[in-house]
Design a protein around this motif. Structure first.
Motif, PDB file in Angstrom:
ATOM      1  N   ARG A   1       0.825  -1.211   0.000  1.00 27.13           N
ATOM      2  CA  ARG A   1       0.000   0.000   0.000  1.00 27.13           C
ATOM      3  C   ARG A   1       0.861   1.263   0.000  1.00 27.13           C
ATOM      4  NH1 ARG A   1      -3.920   1.849  -2.075  1.00 27.13           N
ATOM      5  NH2 ARG A   1      -5.158   0.076  -1.398  1.00 27.13           N
ATOM      6  N   ALA A   2       1.874   1.311   0.848  1.00 25.43           N
ATOM      7  CA  ALA A   2       2.739   2.491   0.931  1.00 25.43           C
ATOM      8  C   ALA A   2       3.441   2.737  -0.405  1.00 25.43           C
ATOM      9  CB  ALA A   2       3.756   2.333   2.054  1.00 25.43           C
ATOM     10  N   PHE A   3       3.913   1.669  -1.044  1.00 24.22           N
ATOM     11  CA  PHE A   3       4.607   1.807  -2.324  1.00 24.22           C
ATOM     12  C   PHE A   3       3.651   2.335  -3.402  1.00 24.22           C
ATOM     13  CE2 PHE A   3       6.517   0.449  -6.293  1.00 24.22           C
ATOM     14  CZ  PHE A   3       7.871   0.701  -6.100  1.00 24.22           C
ATOM     15  N   ALA A   4       2.462   1.752  -3.466  1.00 23.28           N
ATOM     16  CA  ALA A   4       1.489   2.184  -4.474  1.00 23.28           C
ATOM     17  C   ALA A   4       1.077   3.636  -4.240  1.00 23.28           C
ATOM     18  CB  ALA A   4       0.263   1.275  -4.449  1.00 23.28           C
ATOM     19  N   ASP A   5       0.851   4.000  -2.990  1.00 21.72           N
ATOM     20  CA  ASP A   5       0.458   5.379  -2.683  1.00 21.72           C
ATOM     21  C   ASP A   5       1.578   6.361  -3.027  1.00 21.72           C
ATOM     22  OD1 ASP A   5      -1.955   4.394  -1.821  1.00 21.72           O
ATOM     23  OD2 ASP A   5      -1.622   4.817   0.312  1.00 21.72           O
ATOM     24  N   ARG A   6       2.820   5.989  -2.708  1.00 18.26           N
ATOM     25  CA  ARG A   6       3.958   6.857  -2.996  1.00 18.26           C
ATOM     26  C   ARG A   6       4.075   7.140  -4.499  1.00 18.26           C
ATOM     27  NH1 ARG A   6       8.392   3.791  -1.890  1.00 18.26           N
ATOM     28  NH2 ARG A   6       7.544   3.531   0.189  1.00 18.26           N
ATOM     29  N   HIS A   7       3.732   6.140  -5.308  1.00 19.29           N
ATOM     30  CA  HIS A   7       3.821   6.295  -6.762  1.00 19.29           C
ATOM     31  C   HIS A   7       2.488   6.729  -7.382  1.00 19.29           C
ATOM     32  CE1 HIS A   7       7.490   3.981  -5.996  1.00 19.29           C
ATOM     33  NE2 HIS A   7       7.932   4.540  -7.110  1.00 19.29           N
ATOM     34  N   GLU A   8       1.491   6.946  -6.524  1.00 19.65           N
ATOM     35  CA  GLU A   8       0.153   7.353  -6.983  1.00 19.65           C
ATOM     36  C   GLU A   8      -0.420   6.386  -8.013  1.00 19.65           C
ATOM     37  OE1 GLU A   8       0.347  11.494  -8.126  1.00 19.65           O
ATOM     38  OE2 GLU A   8       0.880  12.112  -6.078  1.00 19.65           O
ATOM     39  N   TRP A   9      -0.242   5.079  -7.746  1.00 19.81           N
ATOM     40  CA  TRP A   9      -0.780   4.051  -8.615  1.00 19.81           C
ATOM     41  C   TRP A   9      -2.204   3.730  -8.179  1.00 19.81           C
ATOM     42  CZ3 TRP A   9       3.868   0.145  -8.875  1.00 19.81           C
ATOM     43  CH2 TRP A   9       4.897   0.713  -9.635  1.00 19.81           C
ATOM     44  N   PRO A  10      -3.063   3.318  -9.105  1.00 21.94           N
ATOM     45  CA  PRO A  10      -4.476   3.092  -8.802  1.00 21.94           C
ATOM     46  C   PRO A  10      -4.757   1.731  -8.136  1.00 21.94           C
ATOM     47  CG  PRO A  10      -4.095   2.699 -11.118  1.00 21.94           C
ATOM     48  CD  PRO A  10      -2.788   3.186 -10.541  1.00 21.94           C
ATOM     49  N   LEU A  11      -4.150   1.504  -6.996  1.00 23.04           N
ATOM     50  CA  LEU A  11      -4.397   0.265  -6.241  1.00 23.04           C
ATOM     51  C   LEU A  11      -5.618   0.500  -5.368  1.00 23.04           C
ATOM     52  CD1 LEU A  11      -3.545  -2.576  -5.290  1.00 23.04           C
ATOM     53  CD2 LEU A  11      -2.118  -1.441  -3.559  1.00 23.04           C
ATOM     54  N   HIS A  12      -6.675  -0.243  -5.632  1.00 21.42           N
ATOM     55  CA  HIS A  12      -7.901  -0.098  -4.848  1.00 21.42           C
ATOM     56  C   HIS A  12      -7.821  -0.891  -3.547  1.00 21.42           C
ATOM     57  CE1 HIS A  12     -12.095   0.204  -3.775  1.00 21.42           C
ATOM     58  NE2 HIS A  12     -12.178  -1.106  -3.768  1.00 21.42           N
ATOM     59  N   GLN A  13      -7.346  -2.121  -3.630  1.00 17.41           N
ATOM     60  CA  GLN A  13      -7.341  -3.001  -2.456  1.00 17.41           C
ATOM     61  C   GLN A  13      -6.162  -3.954  -2.546  1.00 17.41           C
ATOM     62  OE1 GLN A  13     -10.005  -2.939  -0.164  1.00 17.41           O
ATOM     63  NE2 GLN A  13      -9.142  -4.530   1.141  1.00 17.41           N
ATOM     64  N   VAL A  14      -5.540  -4.228  -1.397  1.00 14.88           N
ATOM     65  CA  VAL A  14      -4.531  -5.285  -1.308  1.00 14.88           C
ATOM     66  C   VAL A  14      -4.913  -6.176  -0.131  1.00 14.88           C
ATOM     67  CG1 VAL A  14      -2.943  -3.805   0.025  1.00 14.88           C
ATOM     68  CG2 VAL A  14      -2.083  -5.871  -1.072  1.00 14.88           C
ATOM     69  N   ASP A  15      -5.059  -7.454  -0.406  1.00 12.79           N
ATOM     70  CA  ASP A  15      -5.372  -8.450   0.617  1.00 12.79           C
ATOM     71  C   ASP A  15      -4.323  -9.545   0.555  1.00 12.79           C
ATOM     72  OD1 ASP A  15      -7.843  -7.273   1.553  1.00 12.79           O
ATOM     73  OD2 ASP A  15      -8.739  -7.959  -0.325  1.00 12.79           O
ATOM     74  N   VAL A  16      -4.025 -10.129   1.705  1.00 17.86           N
ATOM     75  CA  VAL A  16      -2.999 -11.161   1.773  1.00 17.86           C
ATOM     76  C   VAL A  16      -3.556 -12.341   2.568  1.00 17.86           C
ATOM     77  CG1 VAL A  16      -0.628 -11.679   2.453  1.00 17.86           C
ATOM     78  CG2 VAL A  16      -1.230  -9.346   1.772  1.00 17.86           C
ATOM     79  N   ASP A  17      -3.500 -13.526   1.987  1.00 15.93           N
ATOM     80  CA  ASP A  17      -3.877 -14.766   2.668  1.00 15.93           C
ATOM     81  C   ASP A  17      -2.617 -15.581   2.861  1.00 15.93           C
ATOM     82  OD1 ASP A  17      -6.703 -14.306   2.651  1.00 15.93           O
ATOM     83  OD2 ASP A  17      -6.746 -14.905   0.546  1.00 15.93           O
ATOM     84  N   LEU A  18      -2.429 -16.127   4.058  1.00 14.82           N
ATOM     85  CA  LEU A  18      -1.224 -16.888   4.368  1.00 14.82           C
ATOM     86  C   LEU A  18      -1.567 -18.196   5.054  1.00 14.82           C
ATOM     87  CD1 LEU A  18      -0.716 -13.641   5.428  1.00 14.82           C
ATOM     88  CD2 LEU A  18       1.566 -14.502   5.044  1.00 14.82           C
ATOM     89  N   ALA A  19      -0.730 -19.191   4.830  1.00 14.34           N
ATOM     90  CA  ALA A  19      -0.883 -20.484   5.496  1.00 14.34           C
ATOM     91  C   ALA A  19       0.471 -21.180   5.488  1.00 14.34           C
ATOM     92  CB  ALA A  19      -1.916 -21.346   4.770  1.00 14.34           C
ATOM     93  N   PHE A  20       0.615 -22.116   6.403  1.00 15.81           N
ATOM     94  CA  PHE A  20       1.801 -22.968   6.391  1.00 15.81           C
ATOM     95  C   PHE A  20       1.543 -24.119   5.438  1.00 15.81           C
ATOM     96  CE2 PHE A  20       2.213 -21.007  10.625  1.00 15.81           C
ATOM     97  CZ  PHE A  20       3.490 -20.509  10.508  1.00 15.81           C
ATOM     98  N   ASP A  21       2.553 -24.482   4.644  1.00 16.98           N
ATOM     99  CA  ASP A  21       2.400 -25.646   3.777  1.00 16.98           C
ATOM    100  C   ASP A  21       2.802 -26.904   4.533  1.00 16.98           C
ATOM    101  OD1 ASP A  21       5.211 -25.894   3.667  1.00 16.98           O
ATOM    102  OD2 ASP A  21       5.357 -24.972   1.687  1.00 16.98           O
ATOM    103  N   ALA A  22       2.698 -28.042   3.887  1.00 14.45           N
ATOM    104  CA  ALA A  22       2.960 -29.325   4.546  1.00 14.45           C
ATOM    105  C   ALA A  22       4.407 -29.460   5.025  1.00 14.45           C
ATOM    106  CB  ALA A  22       2.623 -30.474   3.593  1.00 14.45           C
ATOM    107  N   ASP A  23       5.325 -28.702   4.432  1.00 15.46           N
ATOM    108  CA  ASP A  23       6.738 -28.782   4.813  1.00 15.46           C
ATOM    109  C   ASP A  23       7.136 -27.726   5.845  1.00 15.46           C
ATOM    110  OD1 ASP A  23       7.183 -30.894   2.997  1.00 15.46           O
ATOM    111  OD2 ASP A  23       7.390 -29.445   1.355  1.00 15.46           O
TER     112      ASP A  23
END
Length: 140
Positions: free
Chosen positions: A60-82
């Motif tokens: 978000r900070a990077f997109a705002d600094r460059h005035e890019w049209p980022l509406h939303q950023v979402d992040v989903d995370l999980a541990f994998d089997a390893d």
């Protein structure tokens, strides 16, 4: 990490439940039933939350600094089997392909991810207190 970093304190509760104190903020941590009472996220889930929050804030900070049209950023995370971490970064907005590509690259360089992948040393400083064995009010 940052000049405004605060000390994080963890205090024992019932069973495996913990209260995490960060400045004026309280967060609970625990393990699911039947191991404990599931009154908060597990320590691993808190780690994923830290990584996801940092990733989202960095993008978000990077997109705002460059005035890019980022509406939303979402992040989903999980541990994998390893035991590795899978991080899905979802971007929405009127981004050019090169902008989206750059934001995904920035997502991989957030401060928390850099800490996790750099093999940051952890120093354990022990403090051991003796439990008093005498009656209250008498020297131990």
């Amino acid at each position: 990490m940052s000049a405004t970093a605060r000390t994080v304190s963890v205090h024992e509760g019932g069973r495996l439940a913990r209260t995490v104190v960060i400045g004026t903020h309280l967060v609970r941590s625990d393990e699911p039933e039947p191991v404990s009472s599931d009154c908060g996220p597990t320590p691993g889930e808190l780690l994923l939350a830290a990584l996801g929050s940092c990733t989202s804030m960095t993008v978000r900070a990077f997109a705002d600094r460059h005035e890019w049209p980022l509406h939303q950023v979402d992040v989903d995370l999980a541990f994998d089997a390893d035991g590795g971490i899978v991080k899905n970064v979802h971007l929405s907005g009127d981004l050019e392909p090169v902008q989206a590509e750059r934001l995904i690259a920035v997502a991989g360089r957030c401060p928390v991810q850099r800490l996790l992948t750099a093999g940051v040393p952890v120093t354990t400083v022990p403090t051991v207190w003796r439990r008093p064995t005498g009656k209250p009010g008498q020297p131990a």
